[in-house]
Structure formats: structure tokens, C-alpha cells
Design an enzyme around this catalytic site. Structure first.
Site, PDB file in Angstrom:
ATOM      1  N   HIS A   1     -34.409  63.819 -42.548  1.00  0.00           N
ATOM      2  CA  HIS A   1     -35.563  64.700 -42.799  1.00  0.00           C
ATOM      3  C   HIS A   1     -35.456  65.343 -44.008  1.00  0.00           C
ATOM      4  CE1 HIS A   1     -39.149  66.965 -42.015  1.00  0.00           C
ATOM      5  NE2 HIS A   1     -38.759  67.558 -40.883  1.00  0.00           N
TER       6      HIS A   1
ATOM      7  N   HIS B   1     -40.453  55.800 -44.975  1.00  0.00           N
ATOM      8  CA  HIS B   1     -41.075  56.768 -44.263  1.00  0.00           C
ATOM      9  C   HIS B   1     -41.604  56.247 -42.871  1.00  0.00           C
ATOM     10  CE1 HIS B   1     -43.766  60.356 -43.517  1.00  0.00           C
ATOM     11  NE2 HIS B   1     -42.879  61.010 -44.282  1.00  0.00           N
TER      12      HIS B   1
ATOM     13  N   ASP C   1     -38.389  63.239 -51.154  1.00  0.00           N
ATOM     14  CA  ASP C   1     -37.231  63.505 -51.450  1.00  0.00           C
ATOM     15  C   ASP C   1     -36.556  62.906 -52.606  1.00  0.00           C
ATOM     16  OD1 ASP C   1     -37.018  65.491 -49.443  1.00  0.00           O
ATOM     17  OD2 ASP C   1     -37.002  63.935 -47.865  1.00  0.00           O
TER      18      ASP C   1
HETATM   19  C1  LIG Z   1     -37.353  58.612 -43.039  1.00  0.00           C
HETATM   20  C2  LIG Z   1     -37.040  57.380 -42.178  1.00  0.00           C
HETATM   21  C3  LIG Z   1     -36.046  57.982 -41.014  1.00  0.00           C
HETATM   22  C4  LIG Z   1     -38.077  56.685 -41.297  1.00  0.00           C
HETATM   23  O1  LIG Z   1     -37.642  55.732 -40.492  1.00  0.00           O
HETATM   24  P1  LIG Z   1     -38.157  55.045 -39.433  1.00  0.00           P
HETATM   25  O2  LIG Z   1     -39.533  55.100 -39.286  1.00  0.00           O
HETATM   26  O3  LIG Z   1     -37.470  55.235 -37.952  1.00  0.00           O
HETATM   27  O4  LIG Z   1     -37.578  53.718 -39.654  1.00  0.00           O
HETATM   28  P2  LIG Z   1     -36.451  52.783 -39.468  1.00  0.00           P
HETATM   29  O5  LIG Z   1     -35.271  53.651 -39.517  1.00  0.00           O
HETATM   30  O6  LIG Z   1     -36.632  52.431 -37.960  1.00  0.00           O
HETATM   31  O7  LIG Z   1     -36.393  51.858 -40.343  1.00  0.00           O
HETATM   32  C5  LIG Z   1     -37.206  50.577 -40.361  1.00  0.00           C
HETATM   33  C6  LIG Z   1     -36.565  49.411 -41.182  1.00  0.00           C
HETATM   34  O8  LIG Z   1     -36.598  49.789 -42.318  1.00  0.00           O
HETATM   35  C7  LIG Z   1     -35.220  49.950 -42.918  1.00  0.00           C
HETATM   36  N1  LIG Z   1     -35.058  51.259 -43.751  1.00  0.00           N
HETATM   37  C8  LIG Z   1     -35.852  52.155 -43.426  1.00  0.00           C
HETATM   38  N2  LIG Z   1     -35.729  53.294 -44.340  1.00  0.00           N
HETATM   39  C9  LIG Z   1     -34.583  52.655 -45.098  1.00  0.00           C
HETATM   40  C10 LIG Z   1     -33.774  53.222 -46.208  1.00  0.00           C
HETATM   41  N3  LIG Z   1     -33.967  54.372 -46.596  1.00  0.00           N
HETATM   42  N4  LIG Z   1     -33.091  52.521 -46.717  1.00  0.00           N
HETATM   43  C11 LIG Z   1     -32.956  51.146 -46.388  1.00  0.00           C
HETATM   44  N5  LIG Z   1     -33.555  50.673 -45.255  1.00  0.00           N
HETATM   45  C12 LIG Z   1     -34.297  51.385 -44.717  1.00  0.00           C
HETATM   46  C13 LIG Z   1     -34.536  50.069 -41.631  1.00  0.00           C
HETATM   47  O9  LIG Z   1     -33.028  49.931 -42.068  1.00  0.00           O
HETATM   48  C14 LIG Z   1     -34.989  49.235 -40.672  1.00  0.00           C
HETATM   49  O10 LIG Z   1     -34.577  47.812 -41.001  1.00  0.00           O
HETATM   50  P3  LIG Z   1     -34.832  46.646 -39.888  1.00  0.00           P
HETATM   51  O11 LIG Z   1     -35.654  46.718 -39.102  1.00  0.00           O
HETATM   52  O12 LIG Z   1     -34.303  45.457 -40.737  1.00  0.00           O
HETATM   53  O13 LIG Z   1     -33.424  47.252 -39.024  1.00  0.00           O
HETATM   54  C15 LIG Z   1     -36.184  56.256 -42.946  1.00  0.00           C
HETATM   55  O14 LIG Z   1     -36.900  55.718 -43.735  1.00  0.00           O
HETATM   56  C16 LIG Z   1     -35.076  56.883 -43.573  1.00  0.00           C
HETATM   57  O15 LIG Z   1     -33.819  57.004 -42.913  1.00  0.00           O
HETATM   58  N6  LIG Z   1     -34.975  57.045 -44.792  1.00  0.00           N
HETATM   59  C17 LIG Z   1     -33.794  57.636 -45.568  1.00  0.00           C
HETATM   60  C18 LIG Z   1     -33.711  59.003 -45.066  1.00  0.00           C
HETATM   61  C19 LIG Z   1     -34.834  59.893 -46.099  1.00  0.00           C
HETATM   62  O16 LIG Z   1     -35.138  59.623 -47.141  1.00  0.00           O
HETATM   63  N7  LIG Z   1     -35.503  60.810 -45.138  1.00  0.00           N
HETATM   64  C20 LIG Z   1     -36.692  61.580 -45.901  1.00  0.00           C
HETATM   65  C21 LIG Z   1     -37.841  61.223 -45.341  1.00  0.00           C
HETATM   66  S1  LIG Z   1     -39.417  62.049 -45.993  1.00  0.00           S
END
Ligand SMILES: CC(C)(COP(=O)(O)OP(=O)(O)OC[C@H]1O[C@@H](n2cnc3c(N)ncnc32)[C@H](O)[C@@H]1OP(=O)(O)O)[C@@H](O)C(=O)NCCC(=O)NCCS
Length: 416
Positions: free
Chosen positions: A258, A297, A353
Site C-alpha cells: 500500500h 493496482h 507511488d
Molecule cells: C497493488 C497490488 C498489491 C495489487 O495487487 P492485487 O490486485 O492483489 O494483484 P495480485 O497481487 O493478485 O497480482 C495479480 C498478478 O499481477 C502480478 N503483479 C501485480 N503487481 C505486480 C507488480 N508490481 N510487479 C510484478 N507483478 C505484479 C502478480 O504477480 C500476479 O501475477 P500472476 O497472476 O501471474 O500470479 C500489486 O499490484 C502490488 O503488489 N504492487 C506493488 C506494490 C505497490 O506498488 N503498491 C502500491 C499500490 S498503489
């Protein structure tokens, strides 16, 4: 009464309870245990609707962010943090008199009780992650407020305004004390954004820097049912007090999935070192199945509009500072690589971010303070949504699908 007598009573109570056990037929649907379970569970509550709101809307398909009907691009161009906070709290743009009164109130609350300074000088608070220092001192503000336990809407509204003002002052004090510097007094002649920069850096910002901080505070102020907003609302739905609920929000925002991502992005860019290493670094991250901070996201399946605004604005910082220039070149390269490789296929683009930290770094702000700045802004969204929900409060209480045993026998420890 002996322990045996106590246990006799428990056995009797269990027998009485068993007389009322049924197969759940006739029980209200919400409490009935259906087995096998006929529901699908979306991990992370994806797609679940928690409540209705008129505060803000994230259009994930088109990459739009709206506060009370106002587009984030328009607000970034014309508004400031004070006005946007008013909009979020009260559902309309303030007129001149309303703005003046709100601004005066915010300024009136800026100074902190001296006990906060004493707490921040304590070893553990001083050396903690600044988000930890922030939730400790936010909790202290509650402890020092004799009226914190009055959970009437009017009192919680007043606390909301106080916190919108004071979280920024806390962030300023924490930033200075972490560096071994004495805090500077809030400057009441400055607007909210300028005062935040001043309190963190000790220098009064120029007009452009003030505008950039205002944009940052506007763009982070609210974002749908994100994890920290939901956490704060869940805490408040039990009729806990505003301070405690905001502490809950801060603890959730701290995590790297987050708000904590903005800090991690900078460490990654520094690790990459030069733009030509970005491709190789990303390849390794993919092989190691590591998430790249600042990308992806839950709601946006398009380029995050906040990143669209921040990205080009970093250019101003890059012009002034060669270090930012290099980090910005790396960021742009990584942005292009990930959008090309993940954009179409996985709908992964930069989020808020990714570029925000470069703006703060350009202001001379320490990397660990990036997430606290996020909190100094999101406080408006947290409090606005808490107050909106409080009007027709109902305790948040979802359920989980129990997949464990239901008839396990208790075996004394010496017989296990
Ligand atoms: C924001 C976030 C938690 C949302 O996640 P989510 O909706 O739960 O999505 P998931 O974590 O289930 O990811 C879905 C797929 O996309 C991929 N993915 C998502 N964000 C990614 C990232 N930042 N880098 C690489 N792969 C990513 C996951 O590995 C997953 O791939 P798969 O289906 O092959 O396993 C996620 O994108 C993330 O961890 N981003 C990095 C942290 C970040 O920047 N957070 C700030 C958000 S404003």
C-alpha cells in the site's frame, strides 16, 4: 469454589447449549452454516462492496479519479489541499467565507501539545520507522484530548479537522528529529502544503515547490475503499474514537503493498543505478517472481491518472538536480519496459507511488518520510469516509468460510 466445581458448571452449560443445537434449518440466512459451502471467495475481498459513498470514485478501466464529481486533473490544476479536504468532508466546494473559516481552523490546530515533542525524543520512538512514530504520536494526541471518547458525530468531525491539520505537523517534527535537528514551529503565514515542506526541511518553499506539494497532497487524499481507508472505517464502525481509527489507518498504510511502496521505489531505483541496467534488473525481478514496487493496482487496469500527473512533473526536479535526473531516467526506462511487457498482457502500469518519491526527493526529503507524507494527505479521505459512514453506522462484520474440523476432541497434554 473449586476448579472442579467450575468445570462442572461448564459441562452443565454445554449440555444445556446442546439441547438448542439444530441443523440450522430455519436459522436466518446470514447465520446459517451451509455445508458444503456454496459461495466463491475472492481473495483480498476483490470486488466486494463494503458500503455506498458519495465521496470519491476510482474508474479503474479508464484511469480516472474523481472526488465528489471533480476530476483529479482539474483539482490538481486549480485546487489546494485545504479546499480539497473541505470538498471531501462536506461534499461541496467552499465559498470564500467557508474557505477562510476552514483554513483558520486548520491553522488554529497546527501547533502540537508539548508532550508530543517529549515522546518523539524518546529513544524507541526516535529510532522507529517514521510511520511507527506517526501512529504512536497520533495515539498520544487522542490520549491528551479529554474529549476523545465522545463519539458523537459533531465531536468526531472536530477531531477530523484537528487531525487533518496536525498529522502534517507530526510528520514535520518526526522528519526533523530523525535527523537530529530541532523541530521548527509551524508558520501560520504559510498554507498547509508550504508549511509541511517548511516543517520537514526547515526552508520555506518557493511557489513551484509549494504547488508540487499541494498536488501531491490532493492526489493522495482519497482513493476509494483502499486498505487503509477500509481499516480505519472498520475500526470506527465499532464506535471506537476517531484517533484510534486513524491510528488503524496509519498502520495499514505503512505496508509495502500500500503506501509503503513509494519508499521502496526509491531504493529500487538506487539499486538499479543507471538507465541501461533497468532491463536486466527487471528480468531478474521477473525470474525471482518479485513484485516491482510502484506498479500494478487492484482497481486500475489502466495507467494510474496520479502517475500520469506526477511522472512529467518530476522533470522540474530533474532539471534542478543531477541525482534526480539520473533516477528519473531510470524510472522512465522501467516504466517503458514494464508497460510494454506487462501493460497489454497483465494490465500492469505505474501507480501513484512510482513517481511521487522522486518529487519528494527533489524537495530534499528523506526517503523514509515518503509514506508519512502520504498519511498527511490520506487523513482527509480517512476522516471524510469515517464521518460519512458514521451517519448511518453499522458494525463491519464479514464472515470467513471455515474449512477446518468441527468435531476435534480435547486430549490432555500428557496423552497427545
Ligand atoms: C497493488 C497490488 C498489491 C495489487 O495487487 P492485487 O490486485 O492483489 O494483484 P495480485 O497481487 O493478485 O497480482 C495479480 C498478478 O499481477 C502480478 N503483479 C501485480 N503487481 C505486480 C507488480 N508490481 N510487479 C510484478 N507483478 C505484479 C502478480 O504477480 C500476479 O501475477 P500472476 O497472476 O501471474 O500470479 C500489486 O499490484 C502490488 O503488489 N504492487 C506493488 C506494490 C505497490 O506498488 N503498491 C502500491 C499500490 S498503489
Amino acid at each position: 469454589m473449586s476448579v472442579n466445581e467450575i468445570n462442572d458448571k461448564i459441562r452443565e452449560a454445554a449440555k444445556v447449549a446442546a439441547q438448542y443445537h439444530t441443523d440450522n434449518v430455519g436459522a436466518p440466512a446470514a447465520t446459517r452454516l451451509e455445508w458444503p459451502v456454496a459461495v466463491s471467495v475472492n481473495k483480498g475481498l476483490e470486488g466486494a462492496i463494503a458500503c455506498e459513498t458519495k465521496i470519491g470514485y476510482v474508474d479503474g478501466v479508464n484511469g480516472r479519479l474523481v472526488y465528489r464529481g471533480h476530476d483529479s486533473f482539474e483539482l490538481s490544476e486549480h485546487s489546494n489541499f485545504e479546499e480539497t479536504s473541505y470538498l471531501l468532508l462536506y461534499g461541496k466546494m467552499p465559498n470564500a467565507a467557508e474557505y477562510k473559516a476552514f483554513d483558520e481552523k486548520l491553522k488554529g490546530y497546527r501547533k502540537l501539545p508539548h508532550e508530543i515533542y517529549d515522546a518523539l525524543k524518546l529513544g524507541a520512538v526516535k529510532t522507529a520507522h517514521p510511520m511507527t512514530s506517526l501512529y504512536i504520536t497520533t495515539g498520544m494526541l487522542g490520549a491528551l484530548d479529554q474529549k476523545s471518547e465522545d463519539v458523537s458525530w459533531q465531536n468526531q468531525e472536530e477531531i477530523a479537522i484537528r487531525l487533518i491539520s496536525r498529522i502534517s505537523t507530526l510528520v514535520g517534527e518526526i522528519a526533523r528529529l530523525r535527523k537530529g535537528l530541532e523541530p521548527v514551529e509551524p508558520d501560520l503565514s504559510l498554507g498547509h502544503a508550504a508549511n509541511l515542506v517548511y516543517m520537514m526541511t526547515g526552508s520555506k518553499p518557493d511557489e513551484a515547490t509549494t504547488k508540487l506539494m499541494d498536488i501531491a497532497l490532493i492526489l493522495h487524499a482519497d482513493h476509494g475503499m483502499n486498505a487503509s481507508t477500509f481499516t480505519a472505517m472498520v475500526a470506527n464502525s465499532s464506535l471506537s474514537d476517531m484517533y484510534s481509527s486513524v491510528v488503524a489507518g496509519i498502520t495499514s498504510l505503512k505496508g509495502s503493498l500500500h503506501g509503503g511502496a513509494n519508499e521502496k521505489v526509491l531504493y529500487d531505483l538506487e539499486e538499479i543505478g543507471t538507465p541501461d541496467k533497468a532491463e536486466e534488473w527487471f528480468k531478474k525481478a521477473r525470474e525471482e517472481k518479485r513484485k516491482v514496487m510502484g506498479f500494478g493496482h487492484r482497481v486500475y487496469k489502466a495507467y494510474d491518472p496520479r502517475a500520469r500527473i506526477f511522472g512529467p512533473l518530476v522533470e522540474f526536479m530533474a532539471r534542478r538536480n543531477p541525482e534526480i535526473n539520473n533516477l528519473y531516467s531510470i524510472a522512465k526506462k522501467l516504466d517503458a519496459i514494464i508497460c510494454e511487457q506487462f501493460g497489454k498482457e497483465k494490465k500492469i502500469f505505474p501507480n501513484v507511488d512510482f513517481y511521487s518519491g522522486l518529487i519528494y526527493r527533489g524537495m530534499g526529503i528523506e526517503t523514509a518520510m515518503f509514506t508519512p507524507i502520504f498519511a498527511a494527505s490520506r487523513i482527509s479521505g480517512w476522516t471524510a469516509r469515517i464521518l460519512e459512514y458514521l451517519k448511518e453506522n453499522r458494525l463491519f462484520r464479514p464472515r470467513a468460510v471455515y474449512t477446518g474440523e468441527t468435531k476435534a476432541e480435547y486430549i490432555p497434554i500428557d496423552k497427545r
